[in-house]
Design a protein around this motif. Structure first.
Motif, PDB file in Angstrom:
ATOM      1  N   LEU A  93      53.357  93.955  71.883  1.00 56.50           N
ATOM      2  CA  LEU A  93      52.506  94.063  69.921  1.00 56.50           C
ATOM      3  C   LEU A  93      53.255  92.228  69.663  1.00 56.50           C
ATOM      4  O   LEU A  93      54.452  92.727  69.313  1.00 56.50           O
ATOM      5  N   ILE A  94      52.970  91.857  69.157  1.00 57.13           N
ATOM      6  CA  ILE A  94      53.417  91.136  67.957  1.00 57.13           C
ATOM      7  C   ILE A  94      52.344  90.857  65.931  1.00 57.13           C
ATOM      8  O   ILE A  94      50.694  91.005  66.352  1.00 57.13           O
ATOM      9  N   LEU A  95      53.284  91.558  65.789  1.00 54.20           N
ATOM     10  CA  LEU A  95      52.764  91.587  64.304  1.00 54.20           C
ATOM     11  C   LEU A  95      53.175  90.831  63.251  1.00 54.20           C
ATOM     12  O   LEU A  95      53.559  90.146  62.770  1.00 54.20           O
ATOM     13  N   PHE A  96      51.912  89.778  62.653  1.00 56.78           N
ATOM     14  CA  PHE A  96      51.655  88.875  61.143  1.00 56.78           C
ATOM     15  C   PHE A  96      51.098  90.146  60.480  1.00 56.78           C
ATOM     16  O   PHE A  96      50.033  90.510  59.868  1.00 56.78           O
ATOM     17  N   ASN A  97      51.550  89.769  59.282  1.00 56.46           N
ATOM     18  CA  ASN A  97      51.358  90.278  57.750  1.00 56.46           C
ATOM     19  C   ASN A  97      50.274  88.660  57.146  1.00 56.46           C
ATOM     20  O   ASN A  97      51.980  87.357  56.913  1.00 56.46           O
ATOM     21  N   THR A  98      49.408  88.729  56.320  1.00 57.32           N
ATOM     22  CA  THR A  98      48.999  87.840  55.612  1.00 57.32           C
ATOM     23  C   THR A  98      49.234  87.919  54.102  1.00 57.32           C
ATOM     24  O   THR A  98      48.892  86.789  53.394  1.00 57.32           O
ATOM     25  N   ASP A  99      49.379  88.949  53.508  1.00 59.35           N
ATOM     26  CA  ASP A  99      49.276  88.809  52.731  1.00 59.35           C
ATOM     27  C   ASP A  99      48.136  89.185  51.088  1.00 59.35           C
ATOM     28  O   ASP A  99      47.914  88.244  50.686  1.00 59.35           O
ATOM     29  N   ASP A 100      46.804  89.142  52.584  1.00 56.63           N
ATOM     30  CA  ASP A 100      45.481  88.373  51.538  1.00 56.63           C
ATOM     31  C   ASP A 100      45.290  87.149  51.691  1.00 56.63           C
ATOM     32  O   ASP A 100      44.479  86.877  51.007  1.00 56.63           O
ATOM     33  N   SER A 101      46.827  85.962  51.967  1.00 51.59           N
ATOM     34  CA  SER A 101      46.317  85.169  52.217  1.00 51.59           C
ATOM     35  C   SER A 101      45.368  84.438  53.334  1.00 51.59           C
ATOM     36  O   SER A 101      45.941  84.671  54.770  1.00 51.59           O
ATOM     37  N   LYS A 102      43.923  83.224  53.022  1.00 51.94           N
ATOM     38  CA  LYS A 102      43.777  82.795  53.948  1.00 51.94           C
ATOM     39  C   LYS A 102      44.453  81.632  55.069  1.00 51.94           C
ATOM     40  O   LYS A 102      44.348  80.943  56.355  1.00 51.94           O
ATOM     41  N   ALA A 103      45.428  80.930  54.060  1.00 46.93           N
ATOM     42  CA  ALA A 103      45.983  80.166  54.991  1.00 46.93           C
ATOM     43  C   ALA A 103      47.235  80.977  56.000  1.00 46.93           C
ATOM     44  O   ALA A 103      47.654  80.765  56.298  1.00 46.93           O
ATOM     45  N   LYS A 104      47.681  82.100  55.334  1.00 47.16           N
ATOM     46  CA  LYS A 104      48.466  82.545  56.401  1.00 47.16           C
ATOM     47  C   LYS A 104      47.912  83.671  57.062  1.00 47.16           C
ATOM     48  O   LYS A 104      48.555  83.333  58.157  1.00 47.16           O
ATOM     49  N   GLU A 105      46.714  83.522  57.053  1.00 51.40           N
ATOM     50  CA  GLU A 105      45.927  84.443  58.623  1.00 51.40           C
ATOM     51  C   GLU A 105      45.646  83.264  59.061  1.00 51.40           C
ATOM     52  O   GLU A 105      45.693  83.173  60.694  1.00 51.40           O
ATOM     53  N   LEU A 106      45.370  81.552  58.917  1.00 51.74           N
ATOM     54  CA  LEU A 106      44.931  80.061  59.864  1.00 51.74           C
ATOM     55  C   LEU A 106      46.436  80.227  60.844  1.00 51.74           C
ATOM     56  O   LEU A 106      45.812  80.221  61.890  1.00 51.74           O
ATOM     57  N   LYS A 107      47.616  80.481  60.010  1.00 46.83           N
ATOM     58  CA  LYS A 107      48.483  80.627  60.399  1.00 46.83           C
ATOM     59  C   LYS A 107      48.977  80.682  62.010  1.00 46.83           C
ATOM     60  O   LYS A 107      49.033  80.502  62.214  1.00 46.83           O
ATOM     61  N   ALA A 108      48.401  82.338  61.541  1.00 47.34           N
ATOM     62  CA  ALA A 108      49.059  83.557  61.635  1.00 47.34           C
ATOM     63  C   ALA A 108      47.921  82.986  63.935  1.00 47.34           C
ATOM     64  O   ALA A 108      48.559  83.506  64.793  1.00 47.34           O
ATOM     65  N   LEU A 109      46.946  83.347  63.179  1.00 43.01           N
ATOM     66  CA  LEU A 109      45.975  82.633  64.777  1.00 43.01           C
ATOM     67  C   LEU A 109      46.760  81.449  65.252  1.00 43.01           C
ATOM     68  O   LEU A 109      46.670  81.768  66.769  1.00 43.01           O
TER      69      LEU A 109
END
Length: 344
Positions: A93-109
């Motif tokens: 597993l690789i885990l990403f936490n986004t802090d409810d941020s769409k910008a962080k979510e996009l970066k993680a993807l």
């Protein structure tokens, strides 16, 4: 010096290609040749490079997991369920936490795409622009299986595991009504999210089913965070026609409520009843018996991971879209009571 495939080939007296077939379990290799290679691998203590293997096979043995709040026990238990099934199938597993941020979510993807992962499990943030948002398009264009873990999706072609939020809120509100409460305040989560909308609907349905008028002054719009719930609870306590009970729509908001109640010397349930959504293990440890709606979080993680593994076994065109809804459980511990000074 690190042992290479060439070293294995030389020790076993075979070609580099034959060693590669054994390591990647691809192509035919005679039984005695395979055994000779495996023996050489053991003797030389060879450990294959995951990066090199991903370059040769164009994929890794890894799943990406994206969540909005790593400090929330709700998501911690979901990850636990995911991890249990991943271990059973030798997946990483690789885990990403986004802090409810769409910008962080996009970066993680985008980062996960670069890692050549096999699939993604994700709790989406709340897209104001619906399925046309950049990160949802990015998600679709990854061309790998995706499984949603609850969260907000108005419409999509992704499989997922969800909680029946409306039923949970309905059951919690009914529990308060059965105790005699009619003045019930609710602190919602981010109202542009599907879970928050469904929980508010469940609350309203319970009031309507018992012929209790919906008082808009008792509906407070939060954001799932404890800081906001703290401020809202302070406002509730200052109301002239003060509610006798508070229904907080997340475990983190319960913490904010409890902090405000404690500071104002409000005793639960004597002065104010309270019920929450999702359990808080820390409150159990210190003996604070707060009633809550328990989502089957570990089971959500396990079920979602099994869905993803099923998708990994099938080609894109034959993958079956599955939406599984799990039922929450009402856990009453006494904080919902209607007693003493809260009868105002």
């Amino acid at each position: 010096m690190a042992v290479t495939i060439n070293d294995i080939a030389k020790a076993a007296g075979v070609s580099r290609t034959t060693v590669s077939r054994v390591l990647n379990d691809s192509g035919y290799v005679k039984k005695e040749t395979r055994e000779k290679i495996l023996k050489s691998i053991q003797q030389l203590n060879y450990t294959p490079s995951a990066i090199a293997r991903s370059l040769s096979t164009n994929k890794t043995n890894t799943i990406g997991v994206i969540i909005p709040e790593i400090n929330n026990s709700f998501f911690g238990e979901i990850i636990k369920g995911i991890s249990q099934v991943a271990d059973e199938h030798n997946l990483n597993l690789i885990l990403f936490n986004t802090d409810d941020s769409k910008a962080k979510e996009l970066k993680a993807l985008k980062l996960l795409k670069e890692q050549r992962i096999q699939g993604i499990m994700i709790t989406l943030t709340y897209p104001e622009d619906g399925v046309n948002s950049e990160y949802l398009n990015t998600l679709k264009n990854l061309d790998i299986p995706v499984v949603l873990i609850d969260g907000h999706v108005e419409c999509s072609n992704f499989s997922g595991v969800f909680i029946d939020h409306s039923k949970g809120a309905y059951d919690g509100t009914i529990a308060l009504i059965k105790e005699g409460h009619k003045k019930i305040a609710i602190i919602t989560g981010s109202i542009n999210s599907r879970p928050a909308k469904n929980r508010l609907n469940g609350y309203k349905k319970a009031l309507a089913a018992n012929n209790i008028p919906i008082n808009e002054e008792y509906i407070f719009y939060g954001d799932y965070k404890h800081e906001n719930a703290y401020e809202i609870t302070k406002k509730i306590l200052d109301m002239k026609d003060r509610p006798t009970a508070i229904f907080a729509m997340s475990n983190m908001m319960v913490l904010g409520c409890m902090k405000a109640l404690y500071e104002e010397n409000i005793v639960v349930p004597d002065d104010m009843a309270i019920i929450g959504f999702d359990k808080i293990e820390a409150l159990n440890i210190i003996g604070m018996n707060i009633s809550f709606i328990n989502g089957p979080t570990i089971e959500m993680g396990r079920t979602g991971m099994k869905l993803l593994i099923d998708n990994l076994k099938n080609k894109k065109e034959t993958r079956e879209l599955k939406r599984i809804t799990l039922l929450p459980e009402l856990v009453l511990k006494g904080s919902e009571k209607y007693i003493g000074k809260n009868k105002v």
